[in-house]
Write a protein that holds these residues in place. Sequence first.
Motif, PDB file in Angstrom:
ATOM      1  N   PHE A  12       0.897  -1.397   0.010  1.00  0.00           N
ATOM      2  CA  PHE A  12       0.323   0.299   0.158  1.00  0.00           C
ATOM      3  C   PHE A  12       1.214   0.795   0.185  1.00  0.00           C
ATOM      4  N   ALA A  13       1.782   1.826   0.851  1.00  0.00           N
ATOM      5  CA  ALA A  13       2.775   2.694   0.698  1.00  0.00           C
ATOM      6  C   ALA A  13       3.124   3.002  -0.522  1.00  0.00           C
ATOM      7  N   SER A  14       4.252   1.329  -1.176  1.00  0.00           N
ATOM      8  CA  SER A  14       4.758   1.267  -2.357  1.00  0.00           C
ATOM      9  C   SER A  14       3.812   1.807  -3.960  1.00  0.00           C
ATOM     10  N   GLN A  15       2.564   1.252  -3.651  1.00  0.00           N
ATOM     11  CA  GLN A  15       2.017   1.113  -5.065  1.00  0.00           C
ATOM     12  C   GLN A  15       2.424   1.113  -5.640  1.00  0.00           C
ATOM     13  N   SER A  16       3.569  -0.165  -5.290  1.00  0.00           N
ATOM     14  CA  SER A  16       4.351  -0.600  -6.717  1.00  0.00           C
ATOM     15  C   SER A  16       4.204  -1.658  -6.792  1.00  0.00           C
ATOM     16  N   SER A  17       3.984  -2.809  -7.726  1.00  0.00           N
ATOM     17  CA  SER A  17       3.977  -4.837  -7.994  1.00  0.00           C
ATOM     18  C   SER A  17       5.208  -4.971  -6.580  1.00  0.00           C
ATOM     19  N   ARG A  18       5.098  -6.060  -5.893  1.00  0.00           N
ATOM     20  CA  ARG A  18       5.794  -6.953  -5.520  1.00  0.00           C
ATOM     21  C   ARG A  18       5.873  -8.442  -5.780  1.00  0.00           C
ATOM     22  N   THR A  19       7.105  -9.356  -5.978  1.00  0.00           N
ATOM     23  CA  THR A  19       7.013 -11.044  -5.686  1.00  0.00           C
ATOM     24  C   THR A  19       6.576 -10.817  -4.820  1.00  0.00           C
ATOM     25  N   ALA A  20       6.295 -12.495  -4.139  1.00  0.00           N
ATOM     26  CA  ALA A  20       6.335 -13.308  -2.883  1.00  0.00           C
ATOM     27  C   ALA A  20       7.715 -13.660  -2.334  1.00  0.00           C
ATOM     28  N   THR A  21       8.804 -13.502  -3.688  1.00  0.00           N
ATOM     29  CA  THR A  21      10.799 -13.534  -2.961  1.00  0.00           C
ATOM     30  C   THR A  21      10.899 -12.489  -2.647  1.00  0.00           C
ATOM     31  N   GLU A  22      10.214 -11.021  -3.171  1.00  0.00           N
ATOM     32  CA  GLU A  22      10.266  -9.455  -2.650  1.00  0.00           C
ATOM     33  C   GLU A  22      10.108  -9.067  -1.281  1.00  0.00           C
ATOM     34  N   PRO A  79      10.168 -17.976   0.634  1.00  0.00           N
ATOM     35  CA  PRO A  79       8.620 -17.822  -0.890  1.00  0.00           C
ATOM     36  C   PRO A  79       7.545 -18.177  -0.721  1.00  0.00           C
ATOM     37  N   SER A  80       7.443 -19.431  -0.011  1.00  0.00           N
ATOM     38  CA  SER A  80       6.340 -20.261  -0.309  1.00  0.00           C
ATOM     39  C   SER A  80       5.537 -19.506   0.808  1.00  0.00           C
ATOM     40  N   ALA A  81       6.235 -19.829   2.017  1.00  0.00           N
ATOM     41  CA  ALA A  81       5.834 -19.121   3.078  1.00  0.00           C
ATOM     42  C   ALA A  81       4.379 -17.654   2.709  1.00  0.00           C
ATOM     43  N   MET A  82       5.399 -16.841   2.578  1.00  0.00           N
ATOM     44  CA  MET A  82       5.038 -15.622   1.696  1.00  0.00           C
ATOM     45  C   MET A  82       3.674 -15.787   1.238  1.00  0.00           C
ATOM     46  N   SER A  83       3.606 -17.027   0.023  1.00  0.00           N
ATOM     47  CA  SER A  83       3.139 -16.511  -1.261  1.00  0.00           C
ATOM     48  C   SER A  83       1.484 -17.507  -0.356  1.00  0.00           C
ATOM     49  N   TYR A  84       1.757 -18.125   0.349  1.00  0.00           N
ATOM     50  CA  TYR A  84       0.434 -18.885   1.345  1.00  0.00           C
ATOM     51  C   TYR A  84      -0.151 -17.344   2.237  1.00  0.00           C
ATOM     52  N   HIS A  85       0.742 -16.149   2.789  1.00  0.00           N
ATOM     53  CA  HIS A  85      -0.149 -15.582   3.224  1.00  0.00           C
ATOM     54  C   HIS A  85      -0.614 -14.673   1.811  1.00  0.00           C
ATOM     55  N   LEU A  86      -0.014 -14.320   1.041  1.00  0.00           N
ATOM     56  CA  LEU A  86      -0.573 -13.416   0.182  1.00  0.00           C
ATOM     57  C   LEU A  86      -2.027 -13.955  -0.501  1.00  0.00           C
ATOM     58  N   ARG A  87      -2.131 -15.470  -0.284  1.00  0.00           N
ATOM     59  CA  ARG A  87      -3.372 -15.650  -1.028  1.00  0.00           C
ATOM     60  C   ARG A  87      -4.164 -15.514   0.271  1.00  0.00           C
ATOM     61  N   GLU A 118       6.644  -8.502 -14.385  1.00  0.00           N
ATOM     62  CA  GLU A 118       7.259  -7.390 -15.450  1.00  0.00           C
ATOM     63  C   GLU A 118       8.351  -8.764 -15.822  1.00  0.00           C
ATOM     64  N   GLY A 119       8.840  -8.268 -16.038  1.00  0.00           N
ATOM     65  CA  GLY A 119      10.693  -9.512 -16.670  1.00  0.00           C
ATOM     66  C   GLY A 119      10.216 -10.990 -16.611  1.00  0.00           C
ATOM     67  N   ASP A 120      10.608 -11.550 -15.777  1.00  0.00           N
ATOM     68  CA  ASP A 120      11.029 -12.814 -15.900  1.00  0.00           C
ATOM     69  C   ASP A 120       9.054 -13.202 -15.200  1.00  0.00           C
ATOM     70  N   ALA A 121       7.939 -13.978 -16.143  1.00  0.00           N
ATOM     71  CA  ALA A 121       6.999 -14.013 -16.533  1.00  0.00           C
ATOM     72  C   ALA A 121       6.167 -15.319 -15.599  1.00  0.00           C
ATOM     73  N   ARG A 122       7.660 -15.843 -14.882  1.00  0.00           N
ATOM     74  CA  ARG A 122       7.307 -17.234 -14.119  1.00  0.00           C
ATOM     75  C   ARG A 122       7.490 -16.929 -12.621  1.00  0.00           C
ATOM     76  N   GLU A 123       7.132 -16.060 -11.977  1.00  0.00           N
ATOM     77  CA  GLU A 123       6.994 -15.424 -11.019  1.00  0.00           C
ATOM     78  C   GLU A 123       6.008 -14.295 -10.983  1.00  0.00           C
ATOM     79  N   ARG A 124       4.604 -14.566 -10.006  1.00  0.00           N
ATOM     80  CA  ARG A 124       3.839 -14.593 -10.280  1.00  0.00           C
ATOM     81  C   ARG A 124       4.128 -12.680  -9.063  1.00  0.00           C
TER      82      ARG A 124
END
Length: 217
Positions: free
Chosen positions: A37-47, A56-64, A78-84
């Motif tokens: 919300f503060a950045s108003q930018s997209s981030r990957t689960a890894t970031e 990253p897998s635990a972060m993906s769980y929380h994001l879902r 953006e760039g590598d489309a393999r990571e959501r």
Amino acid sequence: MSIVARSKSDNPVVINDPQAIRALAHEARLEALEELFASQSSRTATELASRCKLTPSAMSYHLRALEKYGYVERAASEGDARERRWKAAGDRLIVESFNQAPSAKGAFLNVQLGAFRDRLAVEIARREAEAKAGIEPPEDRAPVLTTGMVFLNDDQREEFMTRVYDLMREYEAMAGPEERSVDAKRVYYMLSILPEFEESEDAAGDQPWTRPGLPKR
């Protein structure tokens, strides 16, 4: 609660479901939401995982889980489309009807205050280490924590709040894409402006909550 980076369009995400509020009672989820919300930018689960000290897998769980309750949504690749990639579902987050979910409210407050207490402890330890190393602090360094009380009538209180929040908006608006990047320098703050009420006046407790920075306007 209001996790904010203001844009010209006002697109709040309003949450009033007790289960959705309870979903916030996790430090990593709050930190991820604050980042998005503060950045108003997209981030990957890894970031986000690197900031929240998770895998990253635990972060993906929380994001879902946050997606389920409408806090976040999928973003364009953006760039590598393999990571959501993920983004905030709006430009600010407002939690309403807190009085209808006392247990959720308590869990949320404990996590939020605990996270800020941990940040205070880290900063205190850092300053103590500098002092032991003989490093002189800058003369204008702010104290770790400031509390106080001012005497204001209703008009003055409104002016005080407006000026404080306008200052925060001014500095939020200064940040461009580079300043909002994953590697950018961050400054954390917690603000609570509490008018004094008699217990009988405060019983209704039906005002929306905002965090950390701007209130519902």
